[in-house]
Design a protein around this motif. Structure first.
Motif, PDB file in Angstrom:
ATOM      1  N   LEU A 164       0.826  -1.208   0.000  1.00  0.00           N
ATOM      2  CA  LEU A 164       0.000   0.000   0.000  1.00  0.00           C
ATOM      3  C   LEU A 164       0.859   1.256   0.000  1.00  0.00           C
ATOM      4  O   LEU A 164       0.377   2.335   0.318  1.00  0.00           O
ATOM      5  N   GLY A 165       2.114   1.094  -0.356  1.00  0.00           N
ATOM      6  CA  GLY A 165       3.035   2.232  -0.283  1.00  0.00           C
ATOM      7  C   GLY A 165       2.781   3.294  -1.329  1.00  0.00           C
ATOM      8  O   GLY A 165       3.157   4.453  -1.142  1.00  0.00           O
ATOM      9  N   THR A 166       2.163   2.944  -2.453  1.00  0.00           N
ATOM     10  CA  THR A 166       1.891   3.936  -3.485  1.00  0.00           C
ATOM     11  C   THR A 166       0.519   4.551  -3.254  1.00  0.00           C
ATOM     12  O   THR A 166      -0.383   3.904  -2.709  1.00  0.00           O
ATOM     13  N   GLY A 167       0.372   5.795  -3.691  1.00  0.00           N
ATOM     14  CA  GLY A 167      -0.905   6.469  -3.512  1.00  0.00           C
ATOM     15  C   GLY A 167      -2.029   5.768  -4.227  1.00  0.00           C
ATOM     16  O   GLY A 167      -3.146   5.677  -3.711  1.00  0.00           O
ATOM     17  N   ALA A 168      -1.754   5.235  -5.435  1.00  0.00           N
ATOM     18  CA  ALA A 168      -2.799   4.577  -6.216  1.00  0.00           C
ATOM     19  C   ALA A 168      -3.276   3.302  -5.528  1.00  0.00           C
ATOM     20  O   ALA A 168      -4.482   3.037  -5.448  1.00  0.00           O
ATOM     21  N   ALA A 169      -2.342   2.510  -4.998  1.00  0.00           N
ATOM     22  CA  ALA A 169      -2.720   1.264  -4.326  1.00  0.00           C
ATOM     23  C   ALA A 169      -3.511   1.564  -3.054  1.00  0.00           C
ATOM     24  O   ALA A 169      -4.504   0.905  -2.754  1.00  0.00           O
ATOM     25  N   GLY A 170      -3.067   2.561  -2.298  1.00  0.00           N
ATOM     26  CA  GLY A 170      -3.785   2.936  -1.080  1.00  0.00           C
ATOM     27  C   GLY A 170      -5.182   3.429  -1.382  1.00  0.00           C
ATOM     28  O   GLY A 170      -6.144   3.086  -0.686  1.00  0.00           O
ATOM     29  N   ALA A 171      -5.306   4.243  -2.451  1.00  0.00           N
ATOM     30  CA  ALA A 171      -6.621   4.760  -2.842  1.00  0.00           C
ATOM     31  C   ALA A 171      -7.535   3.624  -3.296  1.00  0.00           C
ATOM     32  O   ALA A 171      -8.733   3.619  -2.989  1.00  0.00           O
ATOM     33  N   ALA A 172      -6.972   2.645  -4.021  1.00  0.00           N
ATOM     34  CA  ALA A 172      -7.766   1.507  -4.471  1.00  0.00           C
ATOM     35  C   ALA A 172      -8.250   0.683  -3.285  1.00  0.00           C
ATOM     36  O   ALA A 172      -9.399   0.224  -3.250  1.00  0.00           O
ATOM     37  N   PHE A 173      -7.367   0.490  -2.298  1.00  0.00           N
ATOM     38  CA  PHE A 173      -7.748  -0.234  -1.092  1.00  0.00           C
ATOM     39  C   PHE A 173      -8.898   0.476  -0.377  1.00  0.00           C
ATOM     40  O   PHE A 173      -9.884  -0.144   0.027  1.00  0.00           O
ATOM     41  N   LEU A 174      -8.775   1.789  -0.221  1.00  0.00           N
ATOM     42  CA  LEU A 174      -9.811   2.565   0.461  1.00  0.00           C
ATOM     43  C   LEU A 174     -11.128   2.539  -0.316  1.00  0.00           C
ATOM     44  O   LEU A 174     -12.210   2.478   0.285  1.00  0.00           O
ATOM     45  N   PHE A 175     -11.030   2.601  -1.634  1.00  0.00           N
ATOM     46  CA  PHE A 175     -12.246   2.521  -2.448  1.00  0.00           C
ATOM     47  C   PHE A 175     -12.957   1.202  -2.195  1.00  0.00           C
ATOM     48  O   PHE A 175     -14.182   1.156  -2.031  1.00  0.00           O
TER      49      PHE A 175
END
Length: 230
Positions: A164-175
Motif C-alpha cells: 500500500l506504499g503507493t498512492g494509487a494502491a492505497g486509494a484503491a484499497f480505500l475505495f
C-alpha cells in the motif's frame, strides 16, 4: 489498471469483514429502516463513513510504520495476523443463536440488542423520523465509539505496508473498503424496509460467522510466508 485490482479486492474483503457481522448496529439500522428508509440510508452512510475514516487513517500510517520495521517485517505481519485472528476468534465465540444484550461494536458489529418488552397498555404513536443529517451524525458517533475497528484496519495496513506504499494502491484499497461497507449497510436498509426487524436468529448467526470468517481468512493471507528463526 490490473495492478490496482488486488488492493481494491483486498479492500472490499476488509470492508465486508468489518461490516458483515450482524449485531447491535445492524439491528439498530434495521429498526431505522422499518420506520423511515431515507433516514436509515443516511445512517448507513454514517456507519460506512467511519469504516472508511478508520481505514484511511490506518492506510496513511501503516506504510510508514512498516517502512521503519522492515528488518522484522515478517514478524510484524505475523503479529498483525495474530491480532486479527484474536478478533475473529473472540467474535466467533459470541456467534450463538441467542445474542447477548447490547455491546460495543466489534470489527464488524457486536452481537445484538435486547428485545424490548411488549407494552401492556395501548400502543404509543411512532416517533417522527429523525432528519437524515442528524441520523448520519448519530450513527457516526455510535460507530466510532468502539476502537476495535481502528485496531482491525491498523493490523491489516501495517502488515501490508509495502503493497500500500503507493498512492494509487492505497486509494484503491480505500475505495474497496468504502464501497463494500456502504453496499452492505444499504443492503441492510433495503432488507429492513421490506422485512422490518424480522431477521431470524439463524440468519444473524450465519452473517456473524461469515463476517468473522473473512477476518480470519485475511489474517491467514497476510501471515504467510512465515518468519524464519535463522
Amino acid at each position: 489498471m490490473t495492478e490496482l485490482l488486488s488492493p481494491t479486492l483486498g479492500g472490499a474483503v476488509a470492508g465486508l469483514g468489518v461490516a458483515m457481522p450482524m449485531g447491535a448496529m445492524s439491528v439498530l439500522l434495521l429498526q431505522e429502516a422499518m420506520r423511515h428508509r431515507r433516514t436509515a440510508a443516511a445512517a448507513a452512510a454514517g456507519i460506512a463513513a467511519v469504516d472508511l475514516a478508520y481505514a484511511g487513517l490506518a492506510t496513511a500510517l501503516g506504510p510508514w510504520v512498516a517502512s521503519h520495521v522492515s528488518p522484522i517485517e515478517a514478524w510484524v505481519r505475523l503479529a498483525s495476523a495474530a491480532i486479527l485472528l484474536t478478533i475473529a476468534a473472540h467474535g466467533l465465540t459470541k456467534s450463538n443463536p441467542a445474542p447477548p444484550a447490547f455491546e460495543e461494536r466489534g470489527p464488524g458489529r457486536s452481537p445484538g440488542t435486547p428485545t424490548p418488552p411488549t407494552p401492556s397498555g395501548p400502543a404509543e404513536p411512532p416517533a417522527p423520523p429523525a432528519q437524515p443529517a442528524k441520523a448520519f451524525a448519530r450513527y457516526v458517533g455510535l460507530t466510532a465509539l468502539n476502537p476495535t475497528t481502528a485496531l482491525y484496519f491498523a493490523a491489516l495496513t501495517t502488515a501490508q505496508g509495502a503493497s500500500l506504499g503507493t498512492g494509487a494502491a492505497g486509494a484503491a484499497f480505500l475505495f474497496g473498503v468504502g464501497a463494500a461497507s456502504l453496499l452492505w449497510q444499504q443492503t441492510l436498509v433495503a432488507v429492513g424496509a421490506l422485512a422490518g426487524t424480522r431477521i431470524s436468529d439463524t440468519t444473524r448467526v450465519w452473517t456473524f460467522r461469515l463476517g468473522y470468517g473473512l477476518v480470519a481468512a485475511y489474517a491467514l493471507k497476510i501471515a504467510f510466508p512465515l518468519p524464519t528463526l535463522g
